[in-house]
Scaffold this active site. Sequence first.
Site, PDB file in Angstrom:
ATOM      1  CE  LYS A 173       2.650 -11.350   0.906  1.00  0.00           C
ATOM      2  NZ  LYS A 173       1.437 -10.533   0.991  1.00  0.00           N
ATOM      3  CG  HIS A 222       8.173  -2.953  -1.184  1.00  0.00           C
ATOM      4  ND1 HIS A 222       7.649  -1.726  -1.481  1.00  0.00           N
ATOM      5  CD2 HIS A 222       7.129  -3.758  -0.895  1.00  0.00           C
ATOM      6  CE1 HIS A 222       6.344  -1.779  -1.383  1.00  0.00           C
ATOM      7  NE2 HIS A 222       5.994  -3.004  -1.021  1.00  0.00           N
ATOM      8  CG  HIS A 251       6.876  -1.189   3.135  1.00  0.00           C
ATOM      9  ND1 HIS A 251       7.303  -2.319   2.484  1.00  0.00           N
ATOM     10  CD2 HIS A 251       5.595  -1.431   3.491  1.00  0.00           C
ATOM     11  CE1 HIS A 251       6.325  -3.211   2.461  1.00  0.00           C
ATOM     12  NE2 HIS A 251       5.275  -2.688   3.063  1.00  0.00           N
TER      13      HIS A 251
HETATM   14  N1  ARG Z   1      -0.510  -3.786   6.241  1.00  0.00           N
HETATM   15  C1  ARG Z   1      -1.204  -2.966   5.304  1.00  0.00           C
HETATM   16  C2  ARG Z   1      -0.532  -3.043   3.954  1.00  0.00           C
HETATM   17  O1  ARG Z   1       0.653  -3.318   3.884  1.00  0.00           O
HETATM   18  C3  ARG Z   1      -1.258  -1.537   5.723  1.00  0.00           C
HETATM   19  C4  ARG Z   1      -1.992  -1.319   6.997  1.00  0.00           C
HETATM   20  C5  ARG Z   1      -2.680  -0.008   7.002  1.00  0.00           C
HETATM   21  N2  ARG Z   1      -3.291   0.320   8.224  1.00  0.00           N
HETATM   22  C6  ARG Z   1      -4.550   0.007   8.582  1.00  0.00           C
HETATM   23  N3  ARG Z   1      -4.962   0.381   9.750  1.00  0.00           N
HETATM   24  N4  ARG Z   1      -5.326  -0.645   7.770  1.00  0.00           N
HETATM   25  O2  ARG Z   1      -1.183  -2.790   2.959  1.00  0.00           O
END
Ligand code: ARG
Length: 563
Positions: free
Chosen positions: A124, A127, A130
């Site tokens: 993905k 962006h 982030h």
């Molecule tokens: N990858 C997830 C997202 O982009 C965020 C991860 C957050 N961390 C976790 N331990 N759940 O939404």
Amino acid sequence: MDYKKIIAERISQHVDMDKEQLEKIIEIPPKPDMGDFAFPCFQFAKVLRKAPNAIAEELKDKISKEGFEKVETLGPYLNFFVEKGDLIKETLNKILNEKEKYGSSEEGKGKNVIVEYSSPNIAKPFHVGHLFTTAIGNALYKMLNFEGYNAIGVNHLGDWGTQFGKLIVAYKRWIDEKALEKNPIEELLRIYVKFHDESEKNPSLEDEARMHFKRLEDGEEEETKLWKRFKDLSLKEFEKVYEILGVKFDSYAGESFYSDKMDTVVEELENKGLLVDSNGAKVVMLDEYNMPPCIIKKADGATIYATRDLAAAIYRKNTYNFYKNIYVVGTPQALHFKQIFTTLKLMGHDWANDCRHVGFGLVKFADKKLSTRKGDVILLEDLLKEATTKTLEIINEKNPDLENKEEVAKKVGIGAVVFAYLKNNRERDIVFDWKDMLSFEGETGPYVQYTYARAKSILRKAGTIGSECDYSKLNSKEEFELVKTLKAFNEAILSAIDKLEPAMLTRYIIDVAKAFNKFYNSHSIINLEDESLKNARLNMVEATCTVIHNGLSLLGIETVEKM
Ligand code: ARG
């Protein structure tokens, strides 16, 4: 000299409360004419059976005033005015001695703190949204280490889940290999979006995707190879941005890292009688806590995001025995983390109380909310490049003869963006505005960096600072205010850590820059006959540079010597 300690110590001789507690109730008055420290006397009224004002008066008469210019009462407050000369001399000497260590402490010695930040999803786009988690997490990570904690920076990559089954189906049907090599994330996003469009017409694609993810979970060669390729290509792109930002991680243990650690969690939940069947899915009921159930296994047996987060938290506790486990993740996931923390507590893991979700707002451009679905996002890399280009334009206008213009534009431009993300309380949304953000005036990154460069240029012009120096000559209001602000650096960092709010440090740095400019605008520095005054002022300028430099670097922002 730690004035709060001294005041607490002296007051403790006259009231019945221990020093540590007294120290906590000492305040910094809102205005300089109310002194440098204030002790409120309300608390003691009941026990002493006296009006707070009378207690203040009495304390004033009894207390030793050594080291203070004066001690006065103002209603129920006892106001302390420190001996300015002492404070200035001591503060500046400390800064000039400690240099890049100034502001640090051993506060967190022996304590491991996990800071999880950035954590983008593989395949993905990376962006502008982030940058919020990346900048906040990076700042917390640096501040914690600076204050003696052992911070562990974790990038919890989104690199596992049913979406990889979808991606594999899409790859097999529609991939353009050339495009994948050239613009990997763009191409992966294209086929992912295509999957969604096509599966609306042909739902059997979803079954195919589930099958491929199952095979990936089982470690089948073909799926594993493809998944690994998607991940490598994505990571390469993400790392480009981390490199530009100077952001580092100690661990990239993302969701896939827990793929073989979930069975034991499911077992533990089962054994503790927490799993309930719900239409074929396995869930932990949380209605007692006014939350929807935490889904552990879907009806098709697949584990999900939450299961991996439970496994991750337990793994982190076992591996690092953390003092705090901090998740810098957008506020929309607040409920998810509440469910995770509550489930951990139900499992009997009391350390769930040491887990913190650090949320933040949205980034808005004009009026559109950023989303990854349709592919209409603004890439962070593009944004940072644009910041650099725009800053270069400004430099070309203001200071066309500057050397290393590109280098300076990069540091100032990117610094301006990071500064804008860290300026306001994190829960607030950011509305992007280039003009505001890049301006050399107002509460901006470039304003602070320009202040620093200006101070540096004074020091360059002055050459070596002579040893003849009399700090007692720094007796103007502006000088005292500046030094007092410089003195508060450590406190600002500690409060930012305590509240998990980097903006508290950002605001502090703005205060330093403002105090410096007030001084600079009303006093000469270089053109002075009096050597001992000139050197005192130059040392103060140098100390200001140290604090701005240390502060910005904790926020992940580099300074420039000239701009
Ligand atoms: N990858 C997830 C997202 O982009 C965020 C991860 C957050 N961390 C976790 N331990 N759940 O939404």
